[in-house]
Design an enzyme around this catalytic site. Structure first.
Site, PDB file in Angstrom:
ATOM      1  N   CYS A  98     -19.125 -27.686 -15.095  1.00  0.00           N
ATOM      2  CA  CYS A  98     -18.208 -27.886 -16.111  1.00  0.00           C
ATOM      3  C   CYS A  98     -17.065 -28.926 -16.008  1.00  0.00           C
ATOM      4  O   CYS A  98     -16.998 -30.071 -15.889  1.00  0.00           O
ATOM      5  CB  CYS A  98     -17.808 -26.502 -16.992  1.00  0.00           C
ATOM      6  SG  CYS A  98     -16.969 -26.609 -18.291  1.00  0.00           S
ATOM      7  N   HIS A 197     -22.528 -23.476 -17.296  1.00  0.00           N
ATOM      8  CA  HIS A 197     -22.042 -22.605 -16.141  1.00  0.00           C
ATOM      9  C   HIS A 197     -23.187 -21.877 -15.616  1.00  0.00           C
ATOM     10  O   HIS A 197     -23.645 -20.746 -16.088  1.00  0.00           O
ATOM     11  CB  HIS A 197     -20.915 -21.395 -16.776  1.00  0.00           C
ATOM     12  CG  HIS A 197     -19.609 -22.094 -16.861  1.00  0.00           C
ATOM     13  ND1 HIS A 197     -18.551 -22.055 -15.912  1.00  0.00           N
ATOM     14  CD2 HIS A 197     -19.134 -22.795 -17.794  1.00  0.00           C
ATOM     15  CE1 HIS A 197     -17.498 -22.599 -16.399  1.00  0.00           C
ATOM     16  NE2 HIS A 197     -17.811 -23.289 -17.535  1.00  0.00           N
ATOM     17  N   GLU A 199     -23.496 -20.437 -13.071  1.00  0.00           N
ATOM     18  CA  GLU A 199     -23.155 -18.704 -12.268  1.00  0.00           C
ATOM     19  C   GLU A 199     -23.057 -17.830 -13.227  1.00  0.00           C
ATOM     20  O   GLU A 199     -23.620 -16.863 -12.514  1.00  0.00           O
ATOM     21  CB  GLU A 199     -21.726 -19.101 -11.636  1.00  0.00           C
ATOM     22  CG  GLU A 199     -20.552 -18.941 -12.529  1.00  0.00           C
ATOM     23  CD  GLU A 199     -20.276 -20.679 -13.137  1.00  0.00           C
ATOM     24  OE1 GLU A 199     -19.210 -20.578 -13.736  1.00  0.00           O
ATOM     25  OE2 GLU A 199     -21.048 -21.358 -12.997  1.00  0.00           O
TER      26      GLU A 199
END
Length: 225
Positions: A98, A197, A199
């Site tokens: 990002c 993202h 994660e």
């Protein structure tokens, strides 16, 4: 010995995404080290980097005037700019997430779209950690090799995005509004910036491959030293 990978972040907050990044790196055999503004980097020998998400970067870093109400973190900008520059000089594997992808692009001479609402026609401007946005992956790109697909689903937690692509980078993913979602460098061992993202999408094996590939390249970097 586990290869050491720096995980950058702000001085405060953002605990969940940084912990998830670190957990993914550890799972694939790395030693993640969290770094924040004020840390002394010269004492940390590392083999790879993850630049995590967060506030917008200061447009002065890509020679532009602010177009929106700024939410900048100058100390973090300085820390991560130095880490990215070092990684580029030393050809260390780097994953930008990002904000990290945006700053990577700026350090390579590119610029950003400072607001996205006016550029959207087919996609929503709302933020969500859920994979509700369509990703179109460039044929023959490293990203396609990692994700093993030409189309996927991603989340969206950003105000800004890459506009003009920096030197040495090429687009490897876009959304349905043609907004850039990923950049990479073919002539680098591992240099990848993603606008979403991963994660928050670790239940998806495809998304975990981004961290797995980074650790693999960091281990090769470690062995070559």
């Amino acid at each position: 010995m586990r290869p050491t990978i720096l995980v950058t972040g702000p001085g405060r907050g953002a605990l969940a995404p940084r912990w998830l990044v670190a957990a993914a790196l550890y799972r694939y055999g790395a030693r993640p080290i969290q770094v924040r503004p004020g840390d002394i980097l010269e004492t940390i020998g590392h083999h790879g980097v993850v630049i995590t998400g967060g506030h917008d970067i200061d447009p002065v870093l890509y020679a532009a005037e602010p177009e929106i109400q700024p939410r900048h973190d100058p100390e973090r900008d300085a820390l991560e700019a130095a880490i990215i520059d070092h990684a580029l000089q030393q050809r260390l594997p780097l994953l930008g997430i990002c904000r990290g992808a945006q700053l990577l692009n700026a350090r390579c001479g590119g610029n950003l779209l400072q607001e996205l609402r006016s550029h959207r026609r087919m996609t929503s401007n709302r933020w969500t950690v859920l994979p509700l946005k369509t990703l179109l992956v460039s044929e023959g790109s490293r990203l396609q090799q990692l994700l093993e697909t030409s189309q996927g689903r991603i989340n969206s937690l950003h105000n800004q995005a890459i506009d003009r692509v920096g030197e040495g980078l090429q687009v490897s993913g876009r959304d349905l509004d043609n907004i850039i979602q990923a950049v990479e460098a073919k002539d680098h061992p591992f240099l990848l910036g993603v606008q979403w993202h991963p994660e928050f999408l670790l239940l998806q094996r495809r998304q975990r491959r981004l961290f797995q590939a980074l650790v693999h390249r960091a281990r090769q970097q470690q062995m070559s030293n």
